[in-house]
Design an enzyme around this catalytic site. Structure first.
Site, PDB file in Angstrom:
ATOM      1  NE  ARG A   1      31.141  41.069  39.173  1.00 60.13           N
ATOM      2  CZ  ARG A   1      30.888  40.252  38.163  1.00 60.13           C
ATOM      3  NH1 ARG A   1      31.222  38.994  38.222  1.00 60.13           N
ATOM      4  NH2 ARG A   1      30.271  40.706  37.089  1.00 60.13           N
TER       5      ARG A   1
ATOM      6  CB  CYS B   1      33.685  44.208  36.800  1.00 60.24           C
ATOM      7  SG  CYS B   1      34.744  43.519  35.512  1.00 60.24           S
TER       8      CYS B   1
END
Length: 138
Positions: free
Chosen positions: A107, A109
């Protein structure tokens, strides 16, 4: 050389903006989802309340599109989250782990200047289709 396929994925169970992109594309067992924001799929207006309810709704769209593509959240290999304000990170993360409680995808962000519809959060994912075995190398 065999021909590769590029399958366009569309579902009425998630927001379908009238813009020049598809909800997802399946190519060679990979599902590439376009970014999802937390809008009502019928009105295309953001759900009220800010980043947390927007993230919950965006994740609903992600799940629906993955199902339409023959995949699921358990087959997501990469997620990218875009936040209007990094101060929302911890609260958005709480919604994220409701959908991805274990065997987390890779991930990223990042905080961005502006998102479609002036959303507080947007998420895009890459997933697999077919039989997938998850192994952990600790």
């Amino acid at each position: 050389m065999s021909k590769l396929t590029r399958e366009i994925v569309t579902t009425n169970n998630a927001a379908r903006p009238k813009l020049p992109f598809n909800q997802a594309i399946v190519a060679n067992r990979f599902v590439y989802l376009s970014g999802c924001v937390g809008c009502d799929k019928d009105t295309m207006e953001l759900v009220p309340g800010g980043a947390v309810p927007e993230m919950a709704k965006a994740l609903d769209h992600v799940k629906a599109i993955l199902i339409a593509a023959g995949s699921g959240v358990d087959k997501v290999v990469k997620a990218t989250i875009f936040l209007q304000d990094m101060a929302d990170f911890a609260n958005v993360n709480q919604e994220y782990i409701k959908v991805f409680p274990k065997n987390y995808p890779a991930r990223t962000c990042v905080q961005v200047a502006k998102l479609p519809l002036n959303a507080k959060v947007e998420i895009e994912v890459v997933a697999l289709t077919g039989d997938v075995e998850t192994i952990s190398k600790l």
